[in-house]
Design a protein around this motif. Structure first.
Motif, PDB file in Angstrom:
ATOM      1  N   MET A 101      50.170  59.324-137.669  1.00  0.00           N
ATOM      2  CA  MET A 101      48.803  59.495-137.165  1.00  0.00           C
ATOM      3  C   MET A 101      48.242  58.099-136.911  1.00  0.00           C
ATOM      4  SD  MET A 101      46.289  61.726-136.552  1.00  0.00           S
ATOM      5  CE  MET A 101      46.404  63.183-137.619  1.00  0.00           C
ATOM      6  N   ILE A 102      47.746  57.855-135.699  1.00  0.00           N
ATOM      7  CA  ILE A 102      47.245  56.532-135.327  1.00  0.00           C
ATOM      8  C   ILE A 102      45.779  56.648-134.925  1.00  0.00           C
ATOM      9  CG2 ILE A 102      47.517  54.569-133.750  1.00  0.00           C
ATOM     10  CD1 ILE A 102      50.445  55.365-133.429  1.00  0.00           C
ATOM     11  N   SER A 103      44.964  55.749-135.403  1.00  0.00           N
ATOM     12  CA  SER A 103      43.544  55.757-135.049  1.00  0.00           C
ATOM     13  C   SER A 103      43.327  55.021-133.729  1.00  0.00           C
ATOM     14  CB  SER A 103      42.713  55.089-136.142  1.00  0.00           C
ATOM     15  OG  SER A 103      43.029  53.711-136.230  1.00  0.00           O
ATOM     16  N   VAL A 104      42.387  55.541-132.929  1.00  0.00           N
ATOM     17  CA  VAL A 104      42.039  54.923-131.646  1.00  0.00           C
ATOM     18  C   VAL A 104      40.515  54.977-131.471  1.00  0.00           C
ATOM     19  CG1 VAL A 104      44.225  55.447-130.478  1.00  0.00           C
ATOM     20  CG2 VAL A 104      42.377  57.137-130.438  1.00  0.00           C
ATOM     21  N   PRO A 105      39.948  54.079-130.666  1.00  0.00           N
ATOM     22  CA  PRO A 105      38.503  54.129-130.406  1.00  0.00           C
ATOM     23  C   PRO A 105      38.110  55.454-129.756  1.00  0.00           C
ATOM     24  CG  PRO A 105      39.420  52.044-129.662  1.00  0.00           C
ATOM     25  CD  PRO A 105      40.582  52.927-129.990  1.00  0.00           C
ATOM     26  N   SER A 106      36.899  55.912-129.991  1.00  0.00           N
ATOM     27  CA  SER A 106      36.460  57.198-129.446  1.00  0.00           C
ATOM     28  C   SER A 106      36.317  57.168-127.929  1.00  0.00           C
ATOM     29  CB  SER A 106      35.142  57.627-130.093  1.00  0.00           C
ATOM     30  OG  SER A 106      34.177  56.599-130.017  1.00  0.00           O
ATOM     31  N   SER A 107      36.222  55.969-127.336  1.00  0.00           N
ATOM     32  CA  SER A 107      36.038  55.868-125.882  1.00  0.00           C
ATOM     33  C   SER A 107      37.356  55.704-125.126  1.00  0.00           C
ATOM     34  CB  SER A 107      35.144  54.663-125.557  1.00  0.00           C
ATOM     35  OG  SER A 107      35.759  53.462-125.998  1.00  0.00           O
ATOM     36  N   ILE A 108      38.484  55.822-125.799  1.00  0.00           N
ATOM     37  CA  ILE A 108      39.778  55.580-125.172  1.00  0.00           C
ATOM     38  C   ILE A 108      40.039  56.604-124.057  1.00  0.00           C
ATOM     39  CG2 ILE A 108      41.081  57.038-126.781  1.00  0.00           C
ATOM     40  CD1 ILE A 108      43.270  54.885-126.789  1.00  0.00           C
ATOM     41  N   THR A 109      40.684  56.174-122.977  1.00  0.00           N
ATOM     42  CA  THR A 109      40.972  57.056-121.838  1.00  0.00           C
ATOM     43  C   THR A 109      42.260  57.834-122.087  1.00  0.00           C
ATOM     44  OG1 THR A 109      42.302  55.419-120.649  1.00  0.00           O
ATOM     45  CG2 THR A 109      39.905  55.370-120.285  1.00  0.00           C
ATOM     46  N   GLU A 110      42.497  58.862-121.257  1.00  0.00           N
ATOM     47  CA  GLU A 110      43.723  59.659-121.377  1.00  0.00           C
ATOM     48  C   GLU A 110      44.961  58.793-121.146  1.00  0.00           C
ATOM     49  OE1 GLU A 110      44.051  62.934-122.268  1.00  0.00           O
ATOM     50  OE2 GLU A 110      41.921  62.780-122.729  1.00  0.00           O
ATOM     51  N   VAL A 111      44.881  57.875-120.199  1.00  0.00           N
ATOM     52  CA  VAL A 111      46.023  56.987-119.924  1.00  0.00           C
ATOM     53  C   VAL A 111      46.309  56.107-121.138  1.00  0.00           C
ATOM     54  CG1 VAL A 111      46.833  55.055-118.497  1.00  0.00           C
ATOM     55  CG2 VAL A 111      45.632  56.975-117.433  1.00  0.00           C
ATOM     56  N   GLU A 112      45.252  55.581-121.758  1.00  0.00           N
ATOM     57  CA  GLU A 112      45.423  54.726-122.937  1.00  0.00           C
ATOM     58  C   GLU A 112      45.954  55.533-124.120  1.00  0.00           C
ATOM     59  OE1 GLU A 112      41.855  51.571-121.753  1.00  0.00           O
ATOM     60  OE2 GLU A 112      41.414  53.343-122.966  1.00  0.00           O
ATOM     61  N   LYS A 113      45.511  56.783-124.260  1.00  0.00           N
ATOM     62  CA  LYS A 113      46.056  57.650-125.315  1.00  0.00           C
ATOM     63  C   LYS A 113      47.556  57.836-125.128  1.00  0.00           C
ATOM     64  CE  LYS A 113      41.920  60.495-126.140  1.00  0.00           C
ATOM     65  NZ  LYS A 113      41.306  61.815-125.933  1.00  0.00           N
ATOM     66  N   ARG A 114      47.954  58.101-123.878  1.00  0.00           N
ATOM     67  CA  ARG A 114      49.370  58.312-123.574  1.00  0.00           C
ATOM     68  C   ARG A 114      50.196  57.075-123.926  1.00  0.00           C
ATOM     69  NH1 ARG A 114      52.422  62.474-123.390  1.00  0.00           N
ATOM     70  NH2 ARG A 114      53.746  61.106-124.618  1.00  0.00           N
ATOM     71  N   ALA A 115      49.633  55.893-123.652  1.00  0.00           N
ATOM     72  CA  ALA A 115      50.344  54.650-123.945  1.00  0.00           C
ATOM     73  C   ALA A 115      50.573  54.483-125.445  1.00  0.00           C
ATOM     74  CB  ALA A 115      49.563  53.453-123.399  1.00  0.00           C
ATOM     75  N   VAL A 116      49.560  54.827-126.258  1.00  0.00           N
ATOM     76  CA  VAL A 116      49.710  54.696-127.713  1.00  0.00           C
ATOM     77  C   VAL A 116      50.727  55.709-128.232  1.00  0.00           C
ATOM     78  CG1 VAL A 116      48.531  54.795-129.943  1.00  0.00           C
ATOM     79  CG2 VAL A 116      47.347  53.845-127.965  1.00  0.00           C
ATOM     80  N   ILE A 117      50.657  56.964-127.738  1.00  0.00           N
ATOM     81  CA  ILE A 117      51.611  58.003-128.141  1.00  0.00           C
ATOM     82  C   ILE A 117      53.038  57.567-127.797  1.00  0.00           C
ATOM     83  CG2 ILE A 117      52.447  60.312-127.526  1.00  0.00           C
ATOM     84  CD1 ILE A 117      50.188  60.704-129.339  1.00  0.00           C
ATOM     85  N   ASP A 118      53.236  57.081-126.565  1.00  0.00           N
ATOM     86  CA  ASP A 118      54.578  56.638-126.137  1.00  0.00           C
ATOM     87  C   ASP A 118      55.071  55.485-127.002  1.00  0.00           C
ATOM     88  OD1 ASP A 118      54.575  58.524-124.154  1.00  0.00           O
ATOM     89  OD2 ASP A 118      54.121  57.138-122.508  1.00  0.00           O
ATOM     90  N   ALA A 119      54.191  54.551-127.312  1.00  0.00           N
ATOM     91  CA  ALA A 119      54.586  53.418-128.159  1.00  0.00           C
ATOM     92  C   ALA A 119      55.022  53.896-129.534  1.00  0.00           C
ATOM     93  CB  ALA A 119      53.427  52.426-128.284  1.00  0.00           C
TER      94      ALA A 119
END
Length: 345
Positions: A101-119
């Protein structure tokens, strides 16, 4: 070695990475810094070792922060950094891949979410989920966010400040601003350069913020001597800086922060504002440790403001604990590649 079904939570911050392992607590806390060979792209060092190289490396080695303002700015380096930290936390010889489980800022975009998931997957995760930082911070701070009662969290990290009013497990009103601990360091650096014609490094600015920085006038003022390079002579120079000067330097980002918290309160339903007035606002994140910042917010907003226990690790603890709720919870606080989302029922 850890057993099958291991869960880990990662606070993937701009300034530092914290890893929480279920049943063990926080097992790793290191700077989000990677030292890279400029020509080949080869990783030289990661974490604390790389941070010691900032401003002190030869021309062929560059110390970089692969995350900027809470999002990935260098995917390949972030992937390698994540793999290094996951292996360090789980053991190089672990045969079982963890749920992460990784924390991300609440304003993160769908593309940025995908990048974190892929990483996360490329770093060795069996299953990867994302959780909004203020939700994780609230869980890690021990707030009961499951009830129909308003709780407000201000999570001040290195690159972003996330502010949310939470009820029934989800964020009712939230915002994320790109003003946080790194900006405090930057305005201190600019102030000293302008006033004293002295160039200091980011590590010196951070030490100055920690040792003499304050969001409220200090009596007597705190003082600290700093060494840097004179922009007039080009030679080493030492000046003494006090907390009143730092307060002047920090006034701009602090006002932006206060305005953002005030803006969230203005958009919050009256019933929840009443709950917050009773329970107060909880501050988490390393940036919340700025001396008397809670006192400044309390005076300007007329609401009690408290510092969470061990605010630096709140988000990491919350990410790890949030994994216990998957399958029980639903709606919009958690994201995964198969669109699993949840908040408290």
């Amino acid at each position: 070695m850890f057993g099958f079904g291991m869960d880990i939570g990662i606070d993937l911050g701009t300034a530092s990475v914290l890893v929480y392992v279920k049943g063990k607590g926080i097992v790793l806390m290191e700077p989000s810094v990677v030292a890279v060979e400029a020509k080949t792209g080869k990783i030289v060092a990661i974490g604390s070792e790389a941070r010691r190289m900032i401003g002190r490396t030869p021309g062929n080695i560059v110390a970089v922060r692969p995350l900027r303002q809470g999002v990935i700015s260098n995917f390949d380096v972030t992937r390698k950094m994540l793999r290094h930290f996951i292996n360090k936390a789980c053991g190089e010889r672990s045969f079982f891949r963890p749920r992460v489980m990784i924390s991300v800022p609440s304003s993160i975009t769908e593309v940025e979410k995908r990048a974190v998931i892929d990483a996360a997957y490329q770093a060795g995760a069996k299953k990867a989920f994302l959780i909004e930082e203020p939700i994780a911070a609230a869980i890690g701070a021990g707030l009961d966010i499951s009830k129909p009662s308003g709780s407000m969290v201000v999570d001040i990290g290195g690159g972003t400040t996330d502010i949310a009013v939470i009820s029934l497990g989800g964020a009712v009103v939230s915002t994320s601003i790109k003003v946080a601990g790194d900006d405090f360091d930057e305005v201190i650096t600019r102030y000293i350069r302008k006033k004293y014609h002295l160039m200091i490094g980011e590590r010196t600015a951070e030490e100055l913020k920690i040792n003499a920085g304050a969001a409220y006038p200090q009596n007597p003022p705190l003082k600290m001597s700093v060494r840097g390079r004179s922009l007039v002579t080009g030679l080493p120079m030492i000046v003494e800086i006090n907390s009143d000067e730092l307060l002047e330097a920090l006034s701009e980002p602090l006002n932006v922060l206060i305005d953002a918290v005030h803006g969230v309160l203005e958009k919050t339903p009256p019933e929840l504002v009443g709950d917050i007035g009773d329970k107060g606002i909880v501050m988490t994140g390393g940036g919340s440790l700025l001396r008397d910042l809670n006192k400044l917010l309390q005076d300007r907003l007329n609401v009690p403001v408290y510092l969470a226990d061990d605010p630096v690790s709140c988000v990491a603890r919350g990410t790890g604990k949030a994994l216990d709720y998957i399958g029980i919870l639903d709606t919009s606080s958690i994201y995964s590649d198969d669109k699993i989302v949840f908040s408290e029922r």
